[in-house]
Design an enzyme around this catalytic site. Structure first.
Site, PDB file in Angstrom:
ATOM      1  N   GLY A  44       0.776  -1.242   0.000  1.00  0.00           N
ATOM      2  CA  GLY A  44       0.000   0.000   0.000  1.00  0.00           C
ATOM      3  C   GLY A  44       0.801   1.281   0.000  1.00  0.00           C
ATOM      4  CD  GLU A  98       1.610   0.561   7.096  1.00  0.00           C
ATOM      5  OE1 GLU A  98       1.381   0.827   5.898  1.00  0.00           O
ATOM      6  OE2 GLU A  98       1.162  -0.451   7.654  1.00  0.00           O
ATOM      7  CG  ASP A  99      -0.837   1.894   3.275  1.00  0.00           C
ATOM      8  OD1 ASP A  99      -0.570   1.501   4.425  1.00  0.00           O
ATOM      9  OD2 ASP A  99      -1.323   1.147   2.412  1.00  0.00           O
ATOM     10  CG  ASP A 102      -8.107  -0.146  10.526  1.00  0.00           C
ATOM     11  OD1 ASP A 102      -8.656  -0.318  11.617  1.00  0.00           O
ATOM     12  OD2 ASP A 102      -8.729  -0.129   9.452  1.00  0.00           O
ATOM     13  CE  LYS A 130      -9.811   3.438   7.952  1.00  0.00           C
ATOM     14  NZ  LYS A 130     -10.285   2.124   7.447  1.00  0.00           N
ATOM     15  CG  PHE A 151     -12.503   0.084   3.012  1.00  0.00           C
ATOM     16  CD1 PHE A 151     -11.689  -0.661   3.849  1.00  0.00           C
ATOM     17  CD2 PHE A 151     -12.316  -0.015   1.645  1.00  0.00           C
ATOM     18  CE1 PHE A 151     -10.704  -1.485   3.338  1.00  0.00           C
ATOM     19  CE2 PHE A 151     -11.333  -0.851   1.118  1.00  0.00           C
ATOM     20  CZ  PHE A 151     -10.525  -1.583   1.970  1.00  0.00           C
ATOM     21  CG  ASP A 158      -5.845  -3.579  -1.682  1.00  0.00           C
ATOM     22  OD1 ASP A 158      -5.319  -3.196  -0.610  1.00  0.00           O
ATOM     23  OD2 ASP A 158      -6.273  -4.733  -1.845  1.00  0.00           O
ATOM     24  NE  ARG A 164      -2.360  -3.112  -3.870  1.00  0.00           N
ATOM     25  CZ  ARG A 164      -2.389  -3.198  -2.542  1.00  0.00           C
ATOM     26  NH1 ARG A 164      -2.246  -2.119  -1.807  1.00  0.00           N
ATOM     27  NH2 ARG A 164      -2.572  -4.362  -1.948  1.00  0.00           N
TER      28      ARG A 164
HETATM   29  P1  IMP Z   1      -3.992  -2.438  11.034  1.00  0.00           P
HETATM   30  O1  IMP Z   1      -3.053  -3.582  11.232  1.00  0.00           O
HETATM   31  O2  IMP Z   1      -5.370  -2.697  11.581  1.00  0.00           O
HETATM   32  O3  IMP Z   1      -3.433  -1.115  11.536  1.00  0.00           O
HETATM   33  O4  IMP Z   1      -4.258  -2.320   9.484  1.00  0.00           O
HETATM   34  C1  IMP Z   1      -3.317  -1.837   8.632  1.00  0.00           C
HETATM   35  C2  IMP Z   1      -3.501  -2.416   7.245  1.00  0.00           C
HETATM   36  O5  IMP Z   1      -4.868  -2.709   6.943  1.00  0.00           O
HETATM   37  C3  IMP Z   1      -3.060  -1.414   6.213  1.00  0.00           C
HETATM   38  O6  IMP Z   1      -1.704  -1.542   5.916  1.00  0.00           O
HETATM   39  C4  IMP Z   1      -3.968  -1.724   5.058  1.00  0.00           C
HETATM   40  O7  IMP Z   1      -3.374  -2.730   4.259  1.00  0.00           O
HETATM   41  C5  IMP Z   1      -5.218  -2.262   5.670  1.00  0.00           C
HETATM   42  N1  IMP Z   1      -6.282  -1.237   5.787  1.00  0.00           N
HETATM   43  C6  IMP Z   1      -6.785  -0.720   6.914  1.00  0.00           C
HETATM   44  N2  IMP Z   1      -7.749   0.184   6.659  1.00  0.00           N
HETATM   45  C7  IMP Z   1      -7.857   0.241   5.306  1.00  0.00           C
HETATM   46  C8  IMP Z   1      -8.677   1.020   4.404  1.00  0.00           C
HETATM   47  O8  IMP Z   1      -9.541   1.852   4.799  1.00  0.00           O
HETATM   48  N3  IMP Z   1      -8.470   0.804   3.083  1.00  0.00           N
HETATM   49  C9  IMP Z   1      -7.560  -0.076   2.603  1.00  0.00           C
HETATM   50  N4  IMP Z   1      -6.772  -0.814   3.405  1.00  0.00           N
HETATM   51  C10 IMP Z   1      -6.917  -0.660   4.748  1.00  0.00           C
HETATM   52 MG    MG Z   2      -0.110  -0.893   4.432  1.00  0.00          MG
END
Ligand code: IMP
Ligand code: MG
Length: 175
Positions: A44, A98-99, A102, A130, A151, A158, A164
């Site tokens: 991402g 990081e992109d 979450d 978030k 989302f 993606d 993407r």
């Molecule tokens: P975390 O481990 O819950 O912090 O999630 C991080 C990963 O979940 C990111 O690197 C993304 O790949 C994916 N992700 C979380 N939220 C979104 C979103 O709104 N759109 C797309 N990918 C997301």
């Molecule tokens: Mg990512």
């Protein structure tokens, strides 16, 4: 439309670039005189990493890692292995790119693995956060935009593999 979902433009590429410049300016100041190693988390982050690095005026290195999930036969958990990490970050200043963050599970895992390699410092630069779902006690030094728990796709992000390549960031349209 991407697959079965409808999305609308949420953050324009122009705003992304403006904010990215501000983050790069801060990093350039904070790391003046240092030679940080940037580590991007694929897939991402590829667009954000590219635009951010163009504005970094330090003698920096950039490398990428990928998280591969596989079922460990000896445990029930889903183990995530870091692929592609150069071992030599000992005593170096690391900036993870990081992109989106979450829940923070991914970044927590990456930091834990990186700490084993004894870097001098580790900071995080994420384009999106978030805050409503982030529940980790991890300091996030550089955050582009705080967004609601909805989302988003585009600019590297993606939805089931697609979206993407979109230039702007799009948010899911709720009916
Ligand atoms: P975390 O481990 O819950 O912090 O999630 C991080 C990963 O979940 C990111 O690197 C993304 O790949 C994916 N992700 C979380 N939220 C979104 C979103 O709104 N759109 C797309 N990918 C997301
Ligand atoms: Mg990512």
């Amino acid at each position: 439309m991407v697959h079965d979902k409808e999305f609308e433009v949420y953050i324009s590429y122009e705003s992304i670039l403006e904010r990215t410049q501000e983050i790069a300016d801060k990093i350039n100041l904070d790391y003046a005189g240092k030679t940080p190693v940037f580590i991007g988390i694929l897939n991402g982050v590829f667009m954000f990493a590219a635009d951010l690095m163009k504005e970094i005026a330090l003698p920096a290195e950039i490398t990428f890692i990928k998280l591969a999930s596989y079922q460990d036969t000896t445990s029930t958990g889903n183990i995530k292995e870091l692929i592609g990490l150069r071992a030599n970050i000992k005593d170096m200043d690391v900036i993870i790119i990081e992109d989106i963050i979450d829940t923070g599970e991914t970044i927590a895992h990456v930091i834990k693995k990186l700490q084993e390699l004894e870097p001098r410092s580790v900071e995080i630069a994420t384009l999106l956060l978030k805050p409503e779902v982030f529940n980790k006690n991890i300091p996030l030094k550089y955050v582009g935009f705080e967004i609601p728990h909805k989302f988003v796709i585009g600019y590297g992000l993606d939805y089931n593999g697609q979206g993407r390549n979109l230039k702007d960031i799009y948010q899911i349209k709720e009916l």
